[in-house]
Design an enzyme around this catalytic site. Structure first.
Site, short mmCIF file in Angstrom:
data_model
loop_
_atom_site.label_atom_id
_atom_site.label_comp_id
_atom_site.label_asym_id
_atom_site.label_seq_id
_atom_site.Cartn_x
_atom_site.Cartn_y
_atom_site.Cartn_z
N ARG A 33 14.80 -48.43 45.61
CA ARG A 33 14.59 -49.14 47.04
C ARG A 33 13.37 -48.35 47.78
O ARG A 33 13.66 -48.10 49.26
CB ARG A 33 15.65 -49.39 47.80
CG ARG A 33 16.85 -50.10 47.18
CD ARG A 33 16.35 -51.65 47.07
NE ARG A 33 17.37 -52.36 46.28
CZ ARG A 33 17.65 -52.42 45.33
NH1 ARG A 33 16.98 -52.20 44.25
NH2 ARG A 33 18.62 -53.14 44.86
N SER B 235 21.94 -57.05 50.99
CA SER B 235 22.64 -55.65 50.71
C SER B 235 22.21 -54.87 52.25
O SER B 235 20.85 -54.79 52.50
CB SER B 235 22.23 -54.81 49.73
OG SER B 235 22.62 -55.36 48.44
N GLU C 228 19.12 -50.32 54.61
CA GLU C 228 18.12 -51.01 53.69
C GLU C 228 17.01 -51.66 54.59
O GLU C 228 15.72 -51.29 54.45
CB GLU C 228 18.96 -51.80 52.46
CG GLU C 228 17.69 -51.95 51.34
CD GLU C 228 18.38 -52.70 50.36
OE1 GLU C 228 19.31 -52.23 49.38
OE2 GLU C 228 18.07 -53.83 50.12
C1 LIG Z 1 20.52 -63.21 50.48
C2 LIG Z 1 19.63 -61.96 50.30
C3 LIG Z 1 19.65 -61.21 48.80
C4 LIG Z 1 18.87 -60.21 48.70
N1 LIG Z 1 19.09 -59.64 47.43
C5 LIG Z 1 18.20 -58.41 47.16
C6 LIG Z 1 18.23 -57.97 45.82
O1 LIG Z 1 18.93 -58.09 45.15
N2 LIG Z 1 17.40 -56.83 45.66
C7 LIG Z 1 16.47 -56.15 46.51
O2 LIG Z 1 16.07 -55.45 46.35
N3 LIG Z 1 16.36 -56.87 47.75
C8 LIG Z 1 17.31 -58.00 48.15
N4 LIG Z 1 16.95 -58.71 49.41
C9 LIG Z 1 15.98 -58.09 50.17
C10 LIG Z 1 14.75 -58.85 50.47
O3 LIG Z 1 15.01 -60.33 49.99
C11 LIG Z 1 13.50 -58.19 49.54
O4 LIG Z 1 13.48 -56.87 49.97
C12 LIG Z 1 12.16 -58.90 49.65
O5 LIG Z 1 11.50 -58.32 48.74
C13 LIG Z 1 11.83 -59.12 51.12
O6 LIG Z 1 10.54 -59.98 51.28
P1 LIG Z 1 10.01 -60.60 52.33
O7 LIG Z 1 8.79 -61.21 52.08
O8 LIG Z 1 11.34 -61.42 53.17
O9 LIG Z 1 9.90 -59.48 53.30
P2 LIG Z 1 9.87 -58.94 54.89
O10 LIG Z 1 11.31 -58.94 55.25
O11 LIG Z 1 9.08 -59.91 55.56
O12 LIG Z 1 9.23 -57.60 54.95
C14 LIG Z 1 10.03 -56.47 54.40
C15 LIG Z 1 9.04 -55.16 54.59
O13 LIG Z 1 7.93 -55.24 53.98
C16 LIG Z 1 6.69 -55.43 54.66
N5 LIG Z 1 5.53 -56.23 54.31
C17 LIG Z 1 5.93 -57.41 54.02
N6 LIG Z 1 4.70 -58.23 53.45
C18 LIG Z 1 3.80 -57.23 53.38
C19 LIG Z 1 2.61 -56.92 53.11
N7 LIG Z 1 1.76 -57.92 52.51
N8 LIG Z 1 1.97 -55.74 52.91
C20 LIG Z 1 2.43 -54.63 53.50
N9 LIG Z 1 3.85 -54.87 53.81
C21 LIG Z 1 4.49 -56.04 54.05
C22 LIG Z 1 7.24 -55.49 56.12
O14 LIG Z 1 6.33 -55.20 57.34
C23 LIG Z 1 8.74 -55.09 56.28
O15 LIG Z 1 8.54 -53.66 56.40
C24 LIG Z 1 17.84 -59.87 49.64
C25 LIG Z 1 17.64 -60.43 50.83
C26 LIG Z 1 18.42 -61.63 51.04
C27 LIG Z 1 18.48 -62.16 52.52
#
Ligand SMILES: Cc1cc2nc3c(=O)[nH]c(=O)nc-3n(C[C@H](O)[C@H](O)[C@H](O)COP(=O)(O)OP(=O)(O)OC[C@H]3O[C@@H](n4cnc5c(N)ncnc54)[C@H](O)[C@@H]3O)c2cc1C
Length: 337
Positions: free
Chosen positions: A166, A237, A332
Protein backbone atom coordinates in the site's frame (compact mmCIF):
# COMPACT_ATOMS: atom_id res chain seq x y z
CA UNK A 1 -8.58 24.02 -25.42
CA UNK A 2 -8.16 26.09 -22.27
CA UNK A 3 -9.16 24.75 -18.87
CA UNK A 4 -12.51 25.56 -17.31
CA UNK A 5 -12.48 26.51 -13.65
CA UNK A 6 -15.47 26.26 -11.32
CA UNK A 7 -15.56 27.96 -7.93
CA UNK A 8 -17.15 26.49 -4.80
CA UNK A 9 -17.59 23.23 -6.64
CA UNK A 10 -19.42 20.47 -4.70
CA UNK A 11 -17.36 17.33 -4.08
CA UNK A 12 -19.93 15.18 -2.34
CA UNK A 13 -20.27 12.97 -5.41
CA UNK A 14 -16.49 12.88 -5.80
CA UNK A 15 -15.58 11.22 -2.51
CA UNK A 16 -16.94 7.77 -1.69
CA UNK A 17 -17.38 8.71 1.98
CA UNK A 18 -20.01 11.09 0.62
CA UNK A 19 -18.85 13.91 2.89
CA UNK A 20 -20.20 17.36 2.19
CA UNK A 21 -17.17 19.18 0.76
CA UNK A 22 -16.53 22.10 -1.59
CA UNK A 23 -13.51 22.85 -3.71
CA UNK A 24 -12.52 26.49 -3.70
CA UNK A 25 -11.76 25.91 -7.36
CA UNK A 26 -12.28 22.80 -9.51
CA UNK A 27 -11.10 21.76 -12.95
CA UNK A 28 -10.88 18.69 -15.17
CA UNK A 29 -7.70 17.42 -16.82
CA UNK A 30 -8.43 15.53 -20.03
CA UNK A 31 -5.11 15.70 -21.89
CA UNK A 32 -1.42 16.43 -21.54
CA UNK A 33 -2.09 19.93 -22.87
CA UNK A 34 -4.46 20.43 -19.94
CA UNK A 35 -1.64 19.45 -17.59
CA UNK A 36 0.58 22.15 -19.08
CA UNK A 37 -2.25 24.71 -18.85
CA UNK A 38 -2.79 23.77 -15.21
CA UNK A 39 0.90 24.27 -14.50
CA UNK A 40 0.77 27.73 -16.08
CA UNK A 41 -2.27 28.56 -13.94
CA UNK A 42 -0.47 27.34 -10.79
CA UNK A 43 2.59 29.46 -11.69
CA UNK A 44 0.33 32.51 -11.77
CA UNK A 45 -1.87 31.78 -8.78
CA UNK A 46 0.39 29.83 -6.39
CA UNK A 47 -2.42 27.85 -4.75
CA UNK A 48 -2.39 24.27 -3.38
CA UNK A 49 -3.45 21.45 -5.70
CA UNK A 50 -5.30 18.22 -4.98
CA UNK A 51 -5.43 15.61 -7.74
CA UNK A 52 -8.46 13.40 -7.65
CA UNK A 53 -9.62 10.32 -9.51
CA UNK A 54 -12.75 8.71 -8.09
CA UNK A 55 -12.24 9.97 -4.52
CA UNK A 56 -12.37 6.44 -3.06
CA UNK A 57 -9.21 6.78 -1.00
CA UNK A 58 -9.67 10.29 0.31
CA UNK A 59 -11.12 11.84 3.46
CA UNK A 60 -12.06 15.40 2.57
CA UNK A 61 -12.60 18.30 4.92
CA UNK A 62 -15.60 20.58 4.25
CA UNK A 63 -13.56 23.28 2.49
CA UNK A 64 -10.83 22.21 0.12
CA UNK A 65 -8.56 25.17 -0.57
CA UNK A 66 -6.85 25.94 -3.87
CA UNK A 67 -7.59 23.75 -6.87
CA UNK A 68 -9.03 20.26 -7.08
CA UNK A 69 -8.14 18.76 -10.47
CA UNK A 70 -9.92 15.62 -11.55
CA UNK A 71 -7.70 13.59 -13.88
CA UNK A 72 -9.83 12.23 -16.72
CA UNK A 73 -7.19 11.34 -19.32
CA UNK A 74 -8.64 8.52 -21.44
CA UNK A 75 -6.72 5.88 -23.43
CA UNK A 76 -6.48 2.14 -23.94
CA UNK A 77 -3.67 0.96 -26.22
CA UNK A 78 -2.56 -2.65 -26.76
CA UNK A 79 0.76 -3.94 -28.06
CA UNK A 80 1.16 -7.66 -28.67
CA UNK A 81 4.57 -8.95 -27.52
CA UNK A 82 6.30 -12.31 -27.82
CA UNK A 83 5.13 -15.33 -25.81
CA UNK A 84 1.52 -14.19 -25.56
CA UNK A 85 2.45 -11.13 -23.54
CA UNK A 86 0.50 -7.90 -24.08
CA UNK A 87 1.63 -4.40 -23.18
CA UNK A 88 -1.43 -2.40 -22.18
CA UNK A 89 -1.32 1.37 -21.76
CA UNK A 90 -4.22 2.96 -19.91
CA UNK A 91 -4.96 6.64 -19.40
CA UNK A 92 -5.06 7.78 -15.77
CA UNK A 93 -8.72 8.70 -16.05
CA UNK A 94 -9.95 5.28 -17.16
CA UNK A 95 -12.25 3.61 -14.64
CA UNK A 96 -10.35 0.77 -12.96
CA UNK A 97 -12.98 -1.97 -12.83
CA UNK A 98 -14.39 -1.25 -16.29
CA UNK A 99 -10.86 -1.44 -17.75
CA UNK A 100 -10.30 -4.89 -16.24
CA UNK A 101 -13.60 -6.03 -17.70
CA UNK A 102 -12.76 -4.65 -21.17
CA UNK A 103 -9.40 -6.44 -21.08
CA UNK A 104 -11.00 -9.73 -20.02
CA UNK A 105 -13.47 -9.42 -22.90
CA UNK A 106 -10.46 -9.20 -25.23
CA UNK A 107 -8.79 -12.25 -23.67
CA UNK A 108 -6.14 -10.27 -21.78
CA UNK A 109 -5.47 -11.50 -18.28
CA UNK A 110 -3.64 -10.55 -15.11
CA UNK A 111 -5.78 -7.95 -13.33
CA UNK A 112 -8.86 -10.08 -12.55
CA UNK A 113 -8.04 -10.45 -8.83
CA UNK A 114 -8.25 -6.65 -8.54
CA UNK A 115 -11.80 -6.44 -9.89
CA UNK A 116 -14.35 -4.09 -8.34
CA UNK A 117 -11.81 -1.85 -6.59
CA UNK A 118 -13.37 1.60 -7.08
CA UNK A 119 -11.53 4.50 -8.63
CA UNK A 120 -9.38 5.31 -11.64
CA UNK A 121 -6.28 3.84 -13.23
CA UNK A 122 -4.12 6.85 -12.27
CA UNK A 123 -4.59 6.26 -8.54
CA UNK A 124 -3.88 2.52 -8.68
CA UNK A 125 -0.07 2.91 -8.47
CA UNK A 126 -0.34 5.58 -5.75
CA UNK A 127 -1.09 3.11 -3.00
CA UNK A 128 -0.16 0.01 -5.01
CA UNK A 129 -3.68 -1.35 -4.76
CA UNK A 130 -3.96 -4.97 -3.81
CA UNK A 131 -6.54 -7.64 -3.20
CA UNK A 132 -6.95 -11.42 -3.25
CA UNK A 133 -3.28 -12.27 -3.65
CA UNK A 134 -2.28 -9.68 -6.27
CA UNK A 135 -0.79 -6.20 -5.96
CA UNK A 136 -0.90 -3.91 -8.97
CA UNK A 137 2.91 -3.57 -8.84
CA UNK A 138 3.07 -7.20 -10.00
CA UNK A 139 1.54 -6.11 -13.33
CA UNK A 140 2.94 -2.59 -13.85
CA UNK A 141 5.80 -2.07 -16.28
CA UNK A 142 6.01 1.72 -15.98
CA UNK A 143 4.08 4.82 -14.94
CA UNK A 144 4.05 8.01 -16.98
CA UNK A 145 4.17 11.17 -14.87
CA UNK A 146 4.25 14.88 -15.26
CA UNK A 147 6.92 16.12 -12.86
CA UNK A 148 5.94 19.54 -11.48
CA UNK A 149 9.57 20.21 -10.50
CA UNK A 150 11.19 19.28 -13.80
CA UNK A 151 8.24 20.55 -15.86
CA UNK A 152 8.21 17.53 -18.16
CA UNK A 153 6.55 14.18 -18.85
CA UNK A 154 8.54 10.97 -18.52
CA UNK A 155 8.17 7.29 -17.60
CA UNK A 156 9.20 5.81 -14.26
CA UNK A 157 9.91 2.11 -14.50
CA UNK A 158 8.57 -0.34 -11.93
CA UNK A 159 11.66 -0.16 -9.68
CA UNK A 160 11.66 3.65 -9.75
CA UNK A 161 8.08 3.67 -8.44
CA UNK A 162 9.38 2.11 -5.17
CA UNK A 163 6.31 0.01 -4.65
CA UNK A 164 5.67 -1.61 -1.29
CA UNK A 165 2.61 -2.76 0.64
CA UNK A 166 0.00 0.00 0.00
CA UNK A 167 2.86 2.34 -0.74
CA UNK A 168 4.86 3.93 -3.55
CA UNK A 169 6.96 6.97 -4.37
CA UNK A 170 3.72 8.76 -5.33
CA UNK A 171 2.33 8.51 -1.81
CA UNK A 172 5.41 10.24 -0.41
CA UNK A 173 5.71 12.87 -3.14
CA UNK A 174 2.08 13.77 -3.78
CA UNK A 175 3.14 17.31 -4.70
CA UNK A 176 5.66 16.24 -7.30
CA UNK A 177 3.91 13.89 -9.71
CA UNK A 178 0.75 13.84 -11.74
CA UNK A 179 0.22 10.36 -13.20
CA UNK A 180 -0.94 10.55 -16.81
CA UNK A 181 -0.73 6.92 -17.99
CA UNK A 182 0.07 3.48 -16.61
CA UNK A 183 1.65 0.70 -18.63
CA UNK A 184 0.89 -2.91 -17.68
CA UNK A 185 2.45 -6.20 -18.80
CA UNK A 186 -0.39 -8.68 -19.09
CA UNK A 187 -0.89 -12.02 -20.77
CA UNK A 188 -3.12 -13.83 -23.23
CA UNK A 189 -2.42 -17.01 -21.29
CA UNK A 190 -4.30 -17.45 -18.02
CA UNK A 191 -2.02 -17.41 -14.99
CA UNK A 192 -4.52 -17.78 -12.18
CA UNK A 193 -3.52 -16.54 -8.73
CA UNK A 194 -5.47 -18.54 -6.16
CA UNK A 195 -3.26 -18.08 -3.12
CA UNK A 196 -6.13 -16.51 -1.17
CA UNK A 197 -8.17 -19.30 0.41
CA UNK A 198 -11.62 -17.63 0.39
CA UNK A 199 -11.14 -16.99 -3.34
CA UNK A 200 -10.34 -20.67 -4.01
CA UNK A 201 -13.38 -21.63 -2.00
CA UNK A 202 -15.61 -19.14 -3.81
CA UNK A 203 -14.95 -20.71 -7.18
CA UNK A 204 -17.62 -23.34 -7.52
CA UNK A 205 -16.20 -26.85 -6.97
CA UNK A 206 -15.54 -28.67 -10.21
CA UNK A 207 -15.51 -25.42 -12.20
CA UNK A 208 -12.45 -24.56 -14.21
CA UNK A 209 -10.11 -22.00 -12.63
CA UNK A 210 -10.00 -19.45 -15.40
CA UNK A 211 -9.59 -15.65 -15.22
CA UNK A 212 -13.29 -15.06 -15.89
CA UNK A 213 -14.23 -17.40 -13.01
CA UNK A 214 -11.78 -15.52 -10.75
CA UNK A 215 -13.19 -12.16 -11.83
CA UNK A 216 -16.74 -13.34 -11.09
CA UNK A 217 -15.74 -14.87 -7.74
CA UNK A 218 -13.89 -11.70 -6.65
CA UNK A 219 -16.95 -9.61 -7.55
CA UNK A 220 -19.23 -11.99 -5.63
CA UNK A 221 -17.05 -11.96 -2.49
CA UNK A 222 -16.59 -8.21 -2.55
CA UNK A 223 -20.31 -7.52 -3.04
CA UNK A 224 -21.13 -9.80 -0.11
CA UNK A 225 -18.39 -8.44 2.17
CA UNK A 226 -17.98 -4.75 1.49
CA UNK A 227 -20.56 -1.98 1.68
CA UNK A 228 -21.41 -0.32 -1.63
CA UNK A 229 -20.28 3.34 -1.31
CA UNK A 230 -23.37 4.41 -3.29
CA UNK A 231 -25.48 3.10 -0.41
CA UNK A 232 -23.18 3.60 2.59
CA UNK A 233 -20.25 6.03 2.42
CA UNK A 234 -16.83 4.45 2.98
CA UNK A 235 -13.28 4.30 1.63
CA UNK A 236 -12.75 0.54 1.81
CA UNK A 237 -10.19 -0.65 4.36
CA UNK A 238 -9.49 2.25 6.64
CA UNK A 239 -6.32 0.82 8.21
CA UNK A 240 -3.36 -1.02 6.73
CA UNK A 241 -2.62 -4.49 8.07
CA UNK A 242 0.23 -3.84 10.53
CA UNK A 243 3.52 -5.66 10.03
CA UNK A 244 5.19 -6.85 13.25
CA UNK A 245 8.38 -8.74 14.08
CA UNK A 246 8.31 -12.54 14.49
CA UNK A 247 8.97 -12.07 18.23
CA UNK A 248 6.01 -9.72 18.69
CA UNK A 249 3.83 -12.04 16.61
CA UNK A 250 4.79 -15.07 18.75
CA UNK A 251 4.02 -13.17 21.97
CA UNK A 252 0.62 -12.08 20.66
CA UNK A 253 -0.18 -15.54 19.28
CA UNK A 254 0.43 -17.06 22.72
CA UNK A 255 -2.08 -14.68 24.24
CA UNK A 256 -4.58 -14.76 21.34
CA UNK A 257 -4.31 -18.16 19.62
CA UNK A 258 -7.09 -17.34 17.14
CA UNK A 259 -5.38 -14.13 15.95
CA UNK A 260 -5.29 -13.88 12.14
CA UNK A 261 -1.86 -13.22 10.60
CA UNK A 262 0.16 -14.01 7.48
CA UNK A 263 3.92 -14.47 7.11
CA UNK A 264 5.59 -11.48 5.41
CA UNK A 265 9.23 -12.36 4.78
CA UNK A 266 10.77 -12.78 8.22
CA UNK A 267 7.96 -10.70 9.81
CA UNK A 268 4.19 -11.12 10.11
CA UNK A 269 1.27 -9.13 8.75
CA UNK A 270 -1.58 -9.01 11.26
CA UNK A 271 -5.20 -8.73 10.10
CA UNK A 272 -6.11 -5.24 11.32
CA UNK A 273 -9.79 -6.20 11.01
CA UNK A 274 -9.30 -9.01 13.53
CA UNK A 275 -7.62 -6.67 16.06
CA UNK A 276 -10.42 -4.10 15.75
CA UNK A 277 -13.15 -6.72 15.84
CA UNK A 278 -11.62 -8.36 18.89
CA UNK A 279 -11.94 -5.04 20.73
CA UNK A 280 -15.66 -5.00 19.97
CA UNK A 281 -15.77 -2.10 17.52
CA UNK A 282 -17.77 -3.86 14.81
CA UNK A 283 -21.12 -2.09 14.38
CA UNK A 284 -20.09 0.79 16.69
CA UNK A 285 -21.87 4.02 15.80
CA UNK A 286 -21.38 7.53 17.04
CA UNK A 287 -22.62 10.80 15.58
CA UNK A 288 -22.87 10.32 11.83
CA UNK A 289 -20.11 7.74 11.50
CA UNK A 290 -19.25 4.24 12.63
CA UNK A 291 -17.62 0.88 12.01
CA UNK A 292 -19.33 -1.37 9.48
CA UNK A 293 -21.47 -4.05 11.11
CA UNK A 294 -19.90 -6.93 9.15
CA UNK A 295 -16.42 -5.58 8.42
CA UNK A 296 -14.42 -4.06 11.28
CA UNK A 297 -11.81 -2.63 8.91
CA UNK A 298 -14.31 -0.39 7.15
CA UNK A 299 -15.37 2.91 8.69
CA UNK A 300 -18.62 4.28 7.35
CA UNK A 301 -20.57 7.51 6.99
CA UNK A 302 -24.19 6.94 7.96
CA UNK A 303 -25.22 9.99 5.95
CA UNK A 304 -24.52 13.09 7.95
CA UNK A 305 -20.98 12.31 9.12
CA UNK A 306 -17.94 14.46 8.46
CA UNK A 307 -14.19 14.24 8.32
CA UNK A 308 -13.78 15.42 11.92
CA UNK A 309 -15.96 12.59 13.22
CA UNK A 310 -14.11 9.95 11.19
CA UNK A 311 -10.79 11.33 12.38
CA UNK A 312 -11.91 11.12 16.03
CA UNK A 313 -13.26 7.60 15.61
CA UNK A 314 -10.12 6.42 13.82
CA UNK A 315 -7.98 7.85 16.62
CA UNK A 316 -10.08 6.13 19.29
CA UNK A 317 -9.67 2.79 17.50
CA UNK A 318 -5.93 3.30 17.05
CA UNK A 319 -5.47 4.15 20.73
CA UNK A 320 -7.52 1.16 21.81
CA UNK A 321 -5.62 -1.29 19.59
CA UNK A 322 -2.31 0.16 20.75
CA UNK A 323 -3.31 -0.15 24.41
CA UNK A 324 -4.54 -3.72 24.08
CA UNK A 325 -2.09 -5.25 21.62
CA UNK A 326 0.83 -2.81 21.51
CA UNK A 327 0.30 -2.53 17.74
CA UNK A 328 0.25 0.75 15.82
CA UNK A 329 -2.47 0.98 13.17
CA UNK A 330 -1.72 3.14 10.17
CA UNK A 331 -4.51 4.89 8.30
CA UNK A 332 -4.83 3.94 4.60
CA UNK A 333 -6.77 6.80 2.93
CA UNK A 334 -5.35 10.28 2.55
CA UNK A 335 -6.80 13.10 4.66
CA UNK A 336 -7.06 16.39 2.76
CA UNK A 337 -6.58 19.19 3.60
C1 LIG B 1 -15.55 -0.07 -1.27
C2 LIG B 1 -14.06 0.16 -1.46
C3 LIG B 1 -13.22 -0.93 -1.60
C4 LIG B 1 -11.84 -0.75 -1.78
N1 LIG B 1 -11.05 -1.85 -1.91
C5 LIG B 1 -9.72 -1.70 -2.06
C6 LIG B 1 -8.88 -2.86 -2.19
O1 LIG B 1 -9.34 -4.00 -2.19
N2 LIG B 1 -7.55 -2.65 -2.31
C7 LIG B 1 -7.00 -1.41 -2.34
O2 LIG B 1 -5.78 -1.30 -2.46
N3 LIG B 1 -7.78 -0.30 -2.25
C8 LIG B 1 -9.12 -0.42 -2.10
N4 LIG B 1 -9.91 0.70 -1.98
C9 LIG B 1 -9.29 2.04 -2.00
C10 LIG B 1 -9.37 2.78 -3.37
O3 LIG B 1 -10.44 2.31 -4.14
C11 LIG B 1 -8.08 2.65 -4.17
O4 LIG B 1 -7.01 3.18 -3.45
C12 LIG B 1 -8.20 3.36 -5.54
O5 LIG B 1 -7.05 3.10 -6.31
C13 LIG B 1 -8.37 4.87 -5.40
O6 LIG B 1 -8.69 5.37 -6.68
P1 LIG B 1 -9.36 6.80 -6.87
O7 LIG B 1 -9.33 7.11 -8.31
O8 LIG B 1 -10.69 6.82 -6.21
O9 LIG B 1 -8.32 7.71 -6.08
P2 LIG B 1 -8.60 9.04 -5.24
O10 LIG B 1 -9.27 8.67 -3.96
O11 LIG B 1 -9.25 10.06 -6.08
O12 LIG B 1 -7.10 9.47 -4.93
C14 LIG B 1 -6.29 8.68 -4.10
C15 LIG B 1 -4.89 9.31 -4.03
O13 LIG B 1 -4.29 9.28 -5.31
C16 LIG B 1 -3.97 10.61 -5.76
N5 LIG B 1 -4.22 10.63 -7.20
C17 LIG B 1 -5.38 10.35 -7.83
N6 LIG B 1 -5.21 10.44 -9.16
C18 LIG B 1 -3.91 10.77 -9.37
C19 LIG B 1 -3.12 11.01 -10.53
N7 LIG B 1 -3.61 10.91 -11.77
N8 LIG B 1 -1.80 11.36 -10.36
C20 LIG B 1 -1.28 11.46 -9.12
N9 LIG B 1 -1.98 11.24 -7.99
C21 LIG B 1 -3.28 10.91 -8.12
C22 LIG B 1 -4.89 11.52 -4.96
O14 LIG B 1 -4.35 12.82 -4.83
C23 LIG B 1 -4.93 10.79 -3.63
O15 LIG B 1 -3.78 11.05 -2.88
C24 LIG B 1 -11.30 0.55 -1.81
C25 LIG B 1 -12.16 1.66 -1.66
C26 LIG B 1 -13.53 1.47 -1.49
C27 LIG B 1 -14.44 2.65 -1.35
Amino acid sequence: MSLLFFSDHPLRGLNTFGFEAYAQCFTRIESKDDVISLHQYLDEHRVPLLLIGGGSNLVLGPKVPGIVAQVLIAEMALEELAADRVRVTLGAGEAWHASIERLLDQGIYGLENLALIPGCVGAAPVQNIGAYGVEVKDRIEAVEVYDWQQRRFYWLDNAECRFAYRDSIFKHHADRYLITRVRFLLSRLPNCVLSYKPLREAIEPGREHNPRAIFNAVCRIRRAKLPDPDLLGNAGSFFKNPIVSAAQYEALKQKYPDMVAYPEGSAFKLAAGWLIDRRGWKGYRRDGVGVHEHQALVLVNHGDGCRQQIETLAQQIRNDVMEQFGVQLEVEPRFYP
